[in-house]
Design a protein around this motif. Structure first.
Motif, PDB file in Angstrom:
ATOM      1  N   LEU A 181       0.957  -1.322   0.460  1.00 36.00           N
ATOM      2  CA  LEU A 181      -0.148   0.219   0.100  1.00 36.00           C
ATOM      3  C   LEU A 181       0.568   1.486  -0.034  1.00 36.00           C
ATOM      4  O   LEU A 181       0.443   2.544  -0.460  1.00 36.00           O
ATOM      5  CB  LEU A 181      -1.015  -0.088   0.822  1.00 36.00           C
ATOM      6  N   ALA A 182       2.212   1.401   0.694  1.00 43.36           N
ATOM      7  CA  ALA A 182       3.326   2.517   0.410  1.00 43.36           C
ATOM      8  C   ALA A 182       3.505   2.918  -0.892  1.00 43.36           C
ATOM      9  O   ALA A 182       4.276   3.956  -1.211  1.00 43.36           O
ATOM     10  CB  ALA A 182       4.280   2.012   1.576  1.00 43.36           C
ATOM     11  N   ARG A 183       2.900   2.286  -1.808  1.00 35.95           N
ATOM     12  CA  ARG A 183       3.678   2.020  -2.879  1.00 35.95           C
ATOM     13  C   ARG A 183       2.750   2.911  -4.428  1.00 35.95           C
ATOM     14  O   ARG A 183       2.643   2.731  -5.159  1.00 35.95           O
ATOM     15  CB  ARG A 183       3.987   1.055  -4.060  1.00 35.95           C
ATOM     16  N   LEU A 184       1.363   3.129  -3.570  1.00 40.49           N
ATOM     17  CA  LEU A 184       0.634   3.406  -4.020  1.00 40.49           C
ATOM     18  C   LEU A 184      -0.015   4.516  -5.186  1.00 40.49           C
ATOM     19  O   LEU A 184       0.876   5.285  -4.393  1.00 40.49           O
ATOM     20  CB  LEU A 184      -1.022   3.855  -2.623  1.00 40.49           C
ATOM     21  N   PRO A 185      -0.006   4.785  -6.425  1.00 39.16           N
ATOM     22  CA  PRO A 185      -0.058   5.998  -6.721  1.00 39.16           C
ATOM     23  C   PRO A 185      -1.082   7.245  -6.773  1.00 39.16           C
ATOM     24  O   PRO A 185      -2.048   6.904  -6.068  1.00 39.16           O
ATOM     25  CB  PRO A 185       0.377   5.196  -8.895  1.00 39.16           C
ATOM     26  N   ALA A 186      -0.853   8.040  -7.308  1.00 41.49           N
ATOM     27  CA  ALA A 186      -2.349   9.479  -6.772  1.00 41.49           C
ATOM     28  C   ALA A 186      -3.388   9.062  -8.202  1.00 41.49           C
ATOM     29  O   ALA A 186      -4.238   9.356  -8.160  1.00 41.49           O
ATOM     30  CB  ALA A 186      -1.692  10.519  -8.087  1.00 41.49           C
ATOM     31  N   HIS A 187      -3.447   8.616  -9.614  1.00 41.60           N
ATOM     32  CA  HIS A 187      -3.824   7.573  -9.972  1.00 41.60           C
ATOM     33  C   HIS A 187      -4.152   6.004 -10.102  1.00 41.60           C
ATOM     34  O   HIS A 187      -4.168   5.511 -11.589  1.00 41.60           O
ATOM     35  CB  HIS A 187      -3.627   7.686 -11.494  1.00 41.60           C
ATOM     36  N   GLY A 188      -4.473   6.021  -9.297  1.00 39.98           N
ATOM     37  CA  GLY A 188      -4.348   4.235  -8.671  1.00 39.98           C
ATOM     38  C   GLY A 188      -5.318   3.761  -9.687  1.00 39.98           C
ATOM     39  O   GLY A 188      -6.767   4.569  -9.354  1.00 39.98           O
ATOM     40  N   HIS A 189      -4.788   1.994  -9.584  1.00 46.87           N
ATOM     41  CA  HIS A 189      -6.257   1.804 -10.632  1.00 46.87           C
ATOM     42  C   HIS A 189      -6.228   0.327  -9.196  1.00 46.87           C
ATOM     43  O   HIS A 189      -6.011  -0.169  -8.404  1.00 46.87           O
ATOM     44  CB  HIS A 189      -5.525   0.710 -12.368  1.00 46.87           C
ATOM     45  N   TYR A 190      -7.810  -0.371  -8.725  1.00 43.69           N
ATOM     46  CA  TYR A 190      -7.805  -0.495  -7.800  1.00 43.69           C
ATOM     47  C   TYR A 190      -7.792  -2.434  -8.087  1.00 43.69           C
ATOM     48  O   TYR A 190      -6.503  -2.256  -7.029  1.00 43.69           O
ATOM     49  CB  TYR A 190      -9.662  -0.638  -7.922  1.00 43.69           C
ATOM     50  N   PHE A 191      -8.318  -2.687  -9.501  1.00 41.12           N
ATOM     51  CA  PHE A 191      -7.534  -4.446  -8.877  1.00 41.12           C
ATOM     52  C   PHE A 191      -6.113  -4.410  -9.227  1.00 41.12           C
ATOM     53  O   PHE A 191      -5.505  -5.049  -8.932  1.00 41.12           O
ATOM     54  CB  PHE A 191      -8.484  -4.793 -10.351  1.00 41.12           C
ATOM     55  N   TRP A 192      -4.628  -3.960 -10.115  1.00 38.34           N
ATOM     56  CA  TRP A 192      -3.973  -3.625  -9.878  1.00 38.34           C
ATOM     57  C   TRP A 192      -3.599  -3.111  -8.611  1.00 38.34           C
ATOM     58  O   TRP A 192      -2.232  -3.807  -8.349  1.00 38.34           O
ATOM     59  CB  TRP A 192      -3.276  -2.667 -11.379  1.00 38.34           C
ATOM     60  N   ASP A 193      -3.930  -1.639  -7.979  1.00 38.69           N
ATOM     61  CA  ASP A 193      -2.854  -1.323  -6.809  1.00 38.69           C
ATOM     62  C   ASP A 193      -3.604  -1.643  -5.684  1.00 38.69           C
ATOM     63  O   ASP A 193      -2.297  -1.313  -4.538  1.00 38.69           O
ATOM     64  CB  ASP A 193      -3.117   0.153  -7.417  1.00 38.69           C
ATOM     65  N   VAL A 194      -4.739  -1.577  -5.308  1.00 40.95           N
ATOM     66  CA  VAL A 194      -5.198  -1.777  -4.313  1.00 40.95           C
ATOM     67  C   VAL A 194      -5.860  -3.009  -3.774  1.00 40.95           C
ATOM     68  O   VAL A 194      -5.608  -3.570  -3.091  1.00 40.95           O
ATOM     69  CB  VAL A 194      -6.365  -0.501  -3.902  1.00 40.95           C
ATOM     70  N   PHE A 195      -6.168  -4.077  -4.610  1.00 39.99           N
ATOM     71  CA  PHE A 195      -7.281  -5.074  -4.793  1.00 39.99           C
ATOM     72  C   PHE A 195      -6.064  -6.351  -3.756  1.00 39.99           C
ATOM     73  O   PHE A 195      -6.535  -7.314  -2.916  1.00 39.99           O
ATOM     74  CB  PHE A 195      -7.364  -5.839  -5.759  1.00 39.99           C
ATOM     75  N   PRO A 196      -4.720  -6.328  -4.251  1.00 42.72           N
ATOM     76  CA  PRO A 196      -3.840  -7.066  -4.026  1.00 42.72           C
ATOM     77  C   PRO A 196      -3.701  -7.298  -2.628  1.00 42.72           C
ATOM     78  O   PRO A 196      -3.451  -8.468  -1.540  1.00 42.72           O
ATOM     79  CB  PRO A 196      -2.824  -7.541  -4.616  1.00 42.72           C
ATOM     80  N   ALA A 197      -2.920  -6.190  -1.996  1.00 42.06           N
ATOM     81  CA  ALA A 197      -2.789  -5.714  -0.716  1.00 42.06           C
ATOM     82  C   ALA A 197      -3.931  -5.808   0.354  1.00 42.06           C
ATOM     83  O   ALA A 197      -3.472  -5.885   1.476  1.00 42.06           O
ATOM     84  CB  ALA A 197      -2.742  -3.919  -0.528  1.00 42.06           C
ATOM     85  N   LEU A 198      -5.081  -5.351  -0.090  1.00 40.44           N
ATOM     86  CA  LEU A 198      -6.641  -5.236   0.415  1.00 40.44           C
ATOM     87  C   LEU A 198      -6.577  -6.909   1.124  1.00 40.44           C
ATOM     88  O   LEU A 198      -6.951  -6.902   2.035  1.00 40.44           O
ATOM     89  CB  LEU A 198      -7.664  -5.086   0.227  1.00 40.44           C
ATOM     90  N   VAL A 199      -6.554  -7.756   0.072  1.00 39.77           N
ATOM     91  CA  VAL A 199      -6.401  -9.009  -0.062  1.00 39.77           C
ATOM     92  C   VAL A 199      -5.491 -10.050   1.398  1.00 39.77           C
ATOM     93  O   VAL A 199      -5.628 -10.294   2.341  1.00 39.77           O
ATOM     94  CB  VAL A 199      -6.509 -10.071  -1.292  1.00 39.77           C
ATOM     95  N   LEU A 200      -4.627  -9.041   1.334  1.00 37.57           N
ATOM     96  CA  LEU A 200      -3.324 -10.212   2.025  1.00 37.57           C
ATOM     97  C   LEU A 200      -3.618  -9.110   3.071  1.00 37.57           C
ATOM     98  O   LEU A 200      -2.905  -9.893   4.139  1.00 37.57           O
ATOM     99  CB  LEU A 200      -1.569  -9.254   0.985  1.00 37.57           C
TER     100      LEU A 200
END
Length: 495
Positions: A353-372
């Motif tokens: 999550l510390a690598r989140l971009p300002a123009h993030g995409h949910y499934f590529w940038d957030v979803f894996p970290a949420l499951v983990l």
């Protein structure tokens, strides 16, 4: 006193009791998150000022966090079922009043009363679970279900709050508690048995209760206030010093008391002490992750409240699934290894999550970290709770439950205050060092969030070190046939 009952009847009653107290716990956890989504509507309808709006959250948190130890000991002395019903009645009644609130002061007062109800209810419910299920496989299974309900309450609150606020109005975030609470109260005499400490002389540590309750309330208030006035302000330092003094007074009182509110001998249980320390870390990480992601979704990705709630489904489902896995792993391998692994998985999620971009995409940038992250939270929360109740005498079930709830509440308050300060500071630094960028821009906000996620990842690693060093390894115990759920002291009251 024992009661004759067949094994199937006993099992049905036990698991029915679990369903009841899990429903109550889910309602309390849900209420902490559900209010956040409705704050803009509450501000508009009741004409709150921006400065006073945070008291809708703070009033609940202060009474809830401050009175948990008191609620736990009252449950032990007065009866766990009695305190469960009393706390639930206060919680439901104040929910009704909160939904009917007509002004700033009325809503703040009713929210404080609701926090008091939660503080009576939560430790009583967990102590009922503890005295109903014997230590070992059965209790671990029950706590796995309990952990799933507790872990998903926050995420469900965001989604439900968005739905109710969008399609009805903010009052329904409180009214939703009424039918659930009424049903639980109605079923309680049929499914829950009364239990309490039976002593020849009943004493209550009034001085200890006054000092620790006021000290914890002051600590929660100081942490909340620090997010607005800064950690170095005179008012914050004075409040923290006052809280520390009251807690020190409490320790001195407990050392001399013949009937202490919190028997300090409990901390001789190394696993219990370490579990509560780890609980502070788990709560700080979990509360802060939800808080920062909510801000990222709404302020950076511009999600609506409903979209934000849906986005959290990934973490909700992983908590539900892995809470059941966690209890099985604890039964087989012990709390130490599972809690350590859970915190390391959470640390990995936070690093992503510390690598989140300002123009993030949910499934590529957030979803894996949420499951983990959901996996890590489940593998942390369940063994932490099991370890915090391991070796505790039945007479101390309520206060041990209050203690572990207090650790979580204080950890959450400290975590939210700290991450708010860190994120705001680094967002400001980014804006100051980049021409044409304001502190409200997506890039500045994301930079502040990213730095804070790195800090939380490091904190989770510290929690893993606490677990692996201080929690005792699981000992093999001989298998003992149960003598029935009423082998402990119980009092069956006429229904």
């Amino acid at each position: 006193m024992t009661f004759a009952s067949t094994a199937p009847e006993r099992d049905r009653r036990r698991w029915g009791a679990l369903a009841l107290i899990v429903a109550a716990q889910f309602m309390v956890i849900l209420d902490i998150a559900i209010v956040n989504v409705a704050l803009p509507s509450i501000k508009s309808d009741l004409h709150f000022s921006q400065a006073s709006l945070q008291w809708v959250i703070t009033a609940y948190a202060i009474l809830f966090g401050g009175a948990l130890l008191l609620g736990g000991r009252l449950a032990d002395l007065l009866g766990r079922r009695r305190l469960f019903v009393a706390g639930l009645a206060v919680f439901v009644g104040s929910s009704l009043l909160s939904g009917l609130a007509w002004s700033e002061s009325s809503l703040i007062g009713f929210r404080a009363l609701q926090g008091l109800g939660g503080a009576l209810l939560a430790p009583a419910a967990l102590s009922i679970l503890m005295t109903t299920f014997p230590e070992g496989r059965e209790r671990n299974t029950a706590l796995g279900i309990w952990g799933a309900a507790s872990g998903t309450g926050g995420a469900a609150g965001v989604l439900l709050g968005g739905l109710l606020t969008s399609y009805l109005n903010w009052s329904w975030i409180f009214f939703i508690n009424i039918p659930v609470g009424a049903l639980v109260i109605g079923l309680t005499p049929w499914l829950l048995r009364e239990s309490r400490v039976e002593t020849a002389e009943r004493r209550f540590d009034l001085a200890g209760a006054a000092s620790i309750t006021s000290g914890l309330m002051l600590l929660v208030y100081a942490m909340t206030r620090a997010t607005q006035h800064g950690w170095g302000s005179n008012s914050t330092i004075e409040l923290l010093a006052g809280s520390a003094l009251l807690i020190l007074v409490f320790v001195l009182i407990e050392l001399r008391s013949q009937a202490p509110l919190l028997p300090l001998r409990m901390f001789r249980l190394r696993t219990l002490a370490a579990a509560n320390a780890a609980g502070v870390v788990v709560a700080a990480v979990g509360f802060s992750m939800f808080f920062l992601l909510t801000l990222y979704f709404q302020q950076v990705l511009h999600y609506s409240p409903i979209q934000t709630g849906v986005a959290f489904i990934a973490i909700t489902l992983s908590i539900v699934v892995f809470s059941n896995v966690a209890q099985r792993l604890v039964t087989r391998f012990g709390s130490r290894g599972v809690l350590t692994a859970g915190l390391l998985v959470a640390a990995t999620s936070l690093a992503l999550l510390a690598r989140l971009p300002a123009h993030g995409h949910y499934f590529w940038d957030v979803f894996p970290a949420l499951v983990l992250g959901g996996t890590g939270m489940a593998l942390s929360f369940v063994p932490m709770t099991i370890a915090g109740l391991t070796g505790v005498e039945r007479a101390d079930a309520g206060v041990a439950s209050g203690l572990i709830n207090t650790s979580r509440q204080i950890g959450g308050a400290v975590g939210l205050a700290a991450v708010s300060t860190i994120a705001t500071t680094y967002t400001g630094h980014y804006a100051d060092s980049h021409a044409g960028i304001t502190a409200l821009s997506g890039s500045a906000l994301t930079h502040g969030f990213d730095v804070t996620f790195y800090v939380l990842s490091a904190l989770a690693i510290v929690g893993a070190l606490i677990a692996v060093i201080f929690i005792e390894p699981q000992r093999r115990r001989p298998k003992v046939e149960p003598v029935g759920e009423d082998a402990f002291v119980a009092i069956e009251e006429a229904a």
